[in-house]
Design a protein around this motif. Structure first.
Motif, mmCIF file in Angstrom:
data_model
loop_
_atom_site.group_PDB
_atom_site.id
_atom_site.type_symbol
_atom_site.label_atom_id
_atom_site.label_comp_id
_atom_site.label_asym_id
_atom_site.label_seq_id
_atom_site.Cartn_x
_atom_site.Cartn_y
_atom_site.Cartn_z
ATOM 1 N N LEU A 283 0.841 -1.189 0.000
ATOM 2 C CA LEU A 283 0.000 0.000 0.000
ATOM 3 C C LEU A 283 0.877 1.239 0.000
ATOM 4 O O LEU A 283 1.806 1.353 0.811
ATOM 5 N N GLU A 284 0.580 2.160 -0.890
ATOM 6 C CA GLU A 284 1.311 3.430 -0.960
ATOM 7 C C GLU A 284 0.371 4.547 -0.526
ATOM 8 O O GLU A 284 -0.769 4.634 -0.981
ATOM 9 N N GLY A 285 0.878 5.424 0.350
ATOM 10 C CA GLY A 285 0.101 6.598 0.736
ATOM 11 C C GLY A 285 -1.151 6.279 1.534
ATOM 12 O O GLY A 285 -2.248 6.686 1.161
ATOM 13 N N LEU A 286 -0.987 5.573 2.651
ATOM 14 C CA LEU A 286 -2.118 5.252 3.518
ATOM 15 C C LEU A 286 -2.337 6.376 4.528
ATOM 16 O O LEU A 286 -1.384 6.861 5.144
ATOM 17 N N ASN A 287 -3.576 6.790 4.700
ATOM 18 C CA ASN A 287 -3.906 7.800 5.699
ATOM 19 C C ASN A 287 -5.283 7.508 6.283
ATOM 20 O O ASN A 287 -6.263 7.363 5.552
ATOM 21 N N VAL A 288 -5.350 7.396 7.609
ATOM 22 C CA VAL A 288 -6.600 7.110 8.313
ATOM 23 C C VAL A 288 -6.831 8.204 9.347
ATOM 24 O O VAL A 288 -5.931 8.530 10.130
ATOM 25 N N THR A 289 -8.039 8.774 9.356
ATOM 26 C CA THR A 289 -8.398 9.801 10.322
ATOM 27 C C THR A 289 -9.656 9.394 11.068
ATOM 28 O O THR A 289 -10.432 8.559 10.591
ATOM 29 N N ASP A 290 -9.863 10.001 12.251
ATOM 30 C CA ASP A 290 -11.055 9.679 13.023
ATOM 31 C C ASP A 290 -12.153 10.710 12.760
ATOM 32 O O ASP A 290 -12.022 11.577 11.885
ATOM 33 N N VAL A 291 -13.238 10.636 13.513
ATOM 34 C CA VAL A 291 -14.393 11.488 13.288
ATOM 35 C C VAL A 291 -14.059 12.967 13.497
ATOM 36 O O VAL A 291 -14.718 13.841 12.955
ATOM 37 N N ARG A 292 -12.995 13.245 14.261
ATOM 38 C CA ARG A 292 -12.575 14.625 14.505
ATOM 39 C C ARG A 292 -11.437 15.050 13.590
ATOM 40 O O ARG A 292 -10.762 16.028 13.829
ATOM 41 N N GLN A 293 -11.218 14.260 12.534
ATOM 42 C CA GLN A 293 -10.201 14.544 11.527
ATOM 43 C C GLN A 293 -8.770 14.455 12.077
ATOM 44 O O GLN A 293 -7.833 15.016 11.506
ATOM 45 N N ARG A 294 -8.610 13.745 13.177
ATOM 46 C CA ARG A 294 -7.268 13.534 13.707
ATOM 47 C C ARG A 294 -6.628 12.326 13.023
ATOM 48 O O ARG A 294 -7.286 11.311 12.804
ATOM 49 N N ARG A 295 -5.365 12.442 12.712
ATOM 50 C CA ARG A 295 -4.662 11.333 12.086
ATOM 51 C C ARG A 295 -4.446 10.240 13.122
ATOM 52 O O ARG A 295 -3.919 10.487 14.206
ATOM 53 N N VAL A 296 -4.851 9.026 12.791
ATOM 54 C CA VAL A 296 -4.669 7.906 13.710
ATOM 55 C C VAL A 296 -3.710 6.853 13.143
ATOM 56 O O VAL A 296 -3.088 6.109 13.898
ATOM 57 N N LEU A 297 -3.597 6.810 11.821
ATOM 58 C CA LEU A 297 -2.717 5.823 11.197
ATOM 59 C C LEU A 297 -2.314 6.321 9.815
ATOM 60 O O LEU A 297 -3.169 6.781 9.050
ATOM 61 N N SER A 298 -1.033 6.239 9.516
ATOM 62 C CA SER A 298 -0.567 6.645 8.188
ATOM 63 C C SER A 298 0.747 5.940 7.882
ATOM 64 O O SER A 298 1.455 5.483 8.786
ATOM 65 N N ALA A 299 1.055 5.844 6.602
ATOM 66 C CA ALA A 299 2.319 5.243 6.182
ATOM 67 C C ALA A 299 2.596 5.626 4.732
ATOM 68 O O ALA A 299 1.679 5.629 3.913
ATOM 69 N N ARG A 300 3.842 5.956 4.467
ATOM 70 C CA ARG A 300 4.217 6.185 3.070
ATOM 71 C C ARG A 300 4.121 4.877 2.292
ATOM 72 O O ARG A 300 3.627 4.847 1.168
ATOM 73 N N ARG A 301 4.583 3.793 2.944
ATOM 74 C CA ARG A 301 4.470 2.464 2.333
ATOM 75 C C ARG A 301 4.216 1.440 3.423
ATOM 76 O O ARG A 301 4.859 1.444 4.469
ATOM 77 N N LEU A 302 3.270 0.556 3.157
ATOM 78 C CA LEU A 302 2.912 -0.508 4.094
ATOM 79 C C LEU A 302 2.821 -1.808 3.311
ATOM 80 O O LEU A 302 2.156 -1.867 2.273
ATOM 81 N N GLU A 303 3.502 -2.843 3.794
ATOM 82 C CA GLU A 303 3.489 -4.138 3.120
ATOM 83 C C GLU A 303 3.082 -5.239 4.097
ATOM 84 O O GLU A 303 3.542 -5.270 5.233
ATOM 85 N N GLY A 304 2.231 -6.104 3.633
ATOM 86 C CA GLY A 304 1.834 -7.266 4.408
ATOM 87 C C GLY A 304 1.661 -8.454 3.487
ATOM 88 O O GLY A 304 1.015 -8.335 2.437
ATOM 89 N N ALA A 305 2.263 -9.576 3.840
ATOM 90 C CA ALA A 305 2.204 -10.738 2.956
ATOM 91 C C ALA A 305 2.057 -12.017 3.764
ATOM 92 O O ALA A 305 2.585 -12.143 4.875
ATOM 93 N N LEU A 306 1.315 -12.976 3.193
ATOM 94 C CA LEU A 306 1.098 -14.276 3.825
ATOM 95 C C LEU A 306 2.176 -15.257 3.374
ATOM 96 O O LEU A 306 2.500 -15.337 2.188
ATOM 97 N N ALA A 307 2.708 -15.990 4.339
ATOM 98 C CA ALA A 307 3.704 -17.012 4.026
ATOM 99 C C ALA A 307 3.021 -18.221 3.410
ATOM 100 O O ALA A 307 2.114 -18.799 4.012
ATOM 101 N N LEU A 308 3.432 -18.591 2.215
ATOM 102 C CA LEU A 308 2.807 -19.742 1.568
ATOM 103 C C LEU A 308 3.094 -21.040 2.321
ATOM 104 O O LEU A 308 2.308 -21.983 2.265
ATOM 105 N N GLY A 309 4.222 -21.062 3.046
ATOM 106 C CA GLY A 309 4.540 -22.256 3.820
ATOM 107 C C GLY A 309 3.498 -22.558 4.869
ATOM 108 O O GLY A 309 3.254 -23.720 5.207
ATOM 109 N N GLY A 310 2.855 -21.519 5.391
ATOM 110 C CA GLY A 310 1.835 -21.728 6.404
ATOM 111 C C GLY A 310 0.530 -22.254 5.851
ATOM 112 O O GLY A 310 -0.281 -22.827 6.580
#
Length: 213
Positions: A60-87
């Motif tokens: 994910l590129e350019g993630l930004n999450v805000t709450d009901v009061r427009q406060r930033r709660v979570l953001s990232a320039r780049r976020l990566e998540g992947a599942l291990a096929l071995g599992g």
């Protein structure tokens, strides 16, 4: 047939990331749901095969999450998540790669000790459904030990957090502390463990520095 389709998909993705912006609405809805009245935006989504980790996941590129009061709660320039096929052979969804760069997360802890993204505490769960947090010693055992079915985090090959900040809030109060995470890297590749950390915890009562090479 399923194995053949999966192999074909991996070969195609192995040639490079595939744009997957069709996933944005669902992902944005999921991130927004992490905080009351939340809103989320993602600039770009890609499907990626991470060969070193043997993991298939999203970038994910350019993630930004805000709450009901427009406060930033979570953001990232780049976020990566992947599942291990071995599992997957043990019919488990296990993380193989987790990374974040130039990130921010606001976390609140409730009087019951439950953590939630944002500035509001998580509602208490009924005793019969409350999840027990994993003990630290078990987590470390899974991270550093051999990959085995039933041990979710034993398949994690890469954990990398860089240039980020986490603020911890207590329910009904201001920030309890702020952690400036310059580097937090963990890798378990080719049967070799490597760790690196450079973290400064800004706590009015007990400031701390963690440095590990």
């Amino acid at each position: 047939m399923l194995l053949a389709l999966l192999t074909t998909a991996i070969v195609r993705i192995g040639a490079g990331p595939i744009a997957a912006d069709w996933l944005k609405p669902g992902l944005e809805k999921s991130f927004a749901a992490q905080t009351p009245g939340g809103a989320a935006h993602i600039d770009q989504v890609s499907l990626v095969w991470f060969g070193r980790e043997g993991a298939l996941g999203l970038r994910l590129e350019g993630l930004n999450v805000t709450d009901v009061r427009q406060r930033r709660v979570l953001s990232a320039r780049r976020l990566e998540g992947a599942l291990a096929l071995g599992g997957l052979w043990g019919f488990q969804f296990t993380p193989g790669r987790l990374t974040a760069d130039r990130f921010f997360a606001a976390v609140t802890v409730s009087p019951q000790g439950r953590y939630a993204i944002g500035y509001e505490p998580a509602p208490p769960s009924p005793p019969s459904t409350a999840e027990q947090p994993m003990a630290l010693d078990r987590l470390l055992l899974e991270l550093t030990g051999k990959s085995r079915p039933g041990r979710r985090f034993s398949f994690l090959r890469t954990l990398s957090l860089t240039n980020g900040q986490v603020t911890l809030h207590q329910a009904g109060g201001g920030p309890a502390w702020t952690a400036d995470i310059r580097v937090l890297n963990f890798s378990k590749l080719a049967d070799a463990l490597e760790t690196r950390a450079d973290i400064v915890v800004q706590d009015p009562q007990r400031p701390a520095v963690l440095h590990m090479d």
